[in-house]
Scaffold this active site. Structure first.
Site, PDB file in Angstrom:
ATOM      1  N   ASN A  36      30.618   9.563  26.539  1.00 17.58           N
ATOM      2  CA  ASN A  36      30.432   8.141  26.305  1.00 17.58           C
ATOM      3  C   ASN A  36      31.549   7.388  27.037  1.00 17.58           C
ATOM      4  OD1 ASN A  36      32.747   8.481  24.745  1.00 17.58           O
ATOM      5  ND2 ASN A  36      31.631   8.524  22.810  1.00 17.58           N
ATOM      6  N   ASP A 225      20.594   6.071  19.267  1.00 22.80           N
ATOM      7  CA  ASP A 225      22.049   6.040  19.215  1.00 22.80           C
ATOM      8  C   ASP A 225      22.619   5.136  20.304  1.00 22.80           C
ATOM      9  OD1 ASP A 225      24.623   7.343  18.104  1.00 22.80           O
ATOM     10  OD2 ASP A 225      24.794   7.659  20.268  1.00 22.80           O
TER      11      ASP A 225
END
Length: 350
Positions: A36, A225
């Site tokens: 991420n 998500d």
């Protein structure tokens, strides 16, 4: 993800028929494209690994006896806690175990452990419970019966039955109350629900689907998500990470060729966490006989982090409409309930 599928599939071929509550294990090194923006492994990547492991072991079990062949489809994921971040370069160990089988569903418990291959240090990062239903290969709208599971003790079956009844009731209640749609608002004020709400539109292609033409549950969870993370980042303007996911309910299958809209909105904030509701709607654009429908829903919890990885205070959400105020109070109730549960688990036993 291909490594995970291959590893589990090879073990499946070697071990043969599953007739007890045994499990499968697989491992995969985390690479830079799994990261991420903060540099840790993306929460959606971990959710996808968890679902793939569950899908393989439950499909194996549902085909362990002679009869009509089937594929296990994800119906629900119970609360998933992100206990510790996983770093790029670490090895993810994913273990899955069948713990209960009803007439038409299978419960699978999955644990994820990270390993630092330089030091040998291991830590538990995630654990989740998933429910699958076997769908006929001849007709994926037909649910088949599940072969029985052999339990090591009688209490296991009774405990599993209680979990089954609880999740079945919750799944039905969630479907009934999920009729609303996230609507855009012009020029929203900061810290309001409208300010951070986000949507992603995705055309379902062959790479998103099983061999039988409907979307992998893990693909949907990863997209959910991503949207939840965008909502959290817009609200905080900081680095954010997934802390937990309340039960993800899959209300209906998503077929190849559908256009899906994944929408997220803030529902509740505490001093250090944010709850985000994520809704998935499917639009079968090539099939005029079917209208747009709600395919999945869930609540994600995120926390805000400094550049050093330390928790930061979360800007307080400002609900404006009556519906937003109602959702805020419902989120507060879930937050307090989970907080009390965690405190009860940490209290020393008498």
């Amino acid at each position: 993800m291909l490594m995970l599928w291959r590893a589990l599939s090879l073990q499946a071929l070697r071990k043969g028929v599953l007739d007890t509550c045994v499990g499968e294990k697989a491992k995969q090194i985390m690479r830079p494209d799994d990261a991420n923006v903060a540099g840790n492994v993306h929460g959606g990547t971990i959710l996808k690994m968890i679902e793939e492991a569950g899908a393989i072991i439950s499909t194996r079990h549902c085909n362990s006896q002679n009869g009509e062949r089937c594929v296990a489809a994800l119906a629900r994921v119970e609360r998933t806690d992100f206990l510790s971040p996983m770093c790029i370069g670490e090895v993810a160990h994913v273990s899955a175990e069948i713990t209960y089988a009803s007439k038409h569903s299978v419960e699978v418990q999955v644990h994820v452990t990270s390993e630092n291959i330089l030091t040998g240090t291991k830590k538990l990062t995630n654990k989740a419970t998933l429910w699958y239903v076997p769908l006929s290969l001849k007709n994926v709208d037909k649910v088949l019966e599940v072969p029985p599971v052999v339990y090591s003790r009688q209490e296991q079956e009774e405990e599993g039955r209680k979990r089954y009844e609880a999740q079945k009731l919750e799944r039905m209640e969630t479907k009934w109350r999920n009729g609303d749609i996230v609507q855009p608002v012009l020029n929203p004020e900061p810290n309001t629900v409208s300010y951070s709400q986000s949507s992603l539109i995705h055309l379902v292609g062959p790479s998103d689907c099983t061999l039988h033409g409907f979307v992998h549950g893990g693909v949907t969870m990863k997209l959910m998500d991503e949207v939840a993370g965008i909502v959290a980042a817009r609200h905080c303007k900081t680095n954010i990470v997934t802390a937990s996911v309340d039960a993800i309910n899959f209300h209906d299958k998503i077929r190849k060729g559908c256009v899906i809209t994944i929408s997220g909105r803030m529902t509740f904030t505490s001093n250090k966490s944010m709850e985000i509701e994520v809704l998935v709607d499917a639009d079968p654009v090539v099939d005029n006989s079917q209208k747009r429908y709600r395919a999945a829903s869930a609540f994600f919890t995120y926390v805000s982090l400094s550049q050093e990885g330390k928790p930061l205070p979360v800007p307080q959400l400002v609900p404006e409409t009556e519906d937003e105020k109602k959702r805020f109070e419902e989120g507060k109730g879930r937050y307090l309930q989970m907080k009390a549960k965690r405190q009860g688990q940490t209290e020393p036993q008498a």
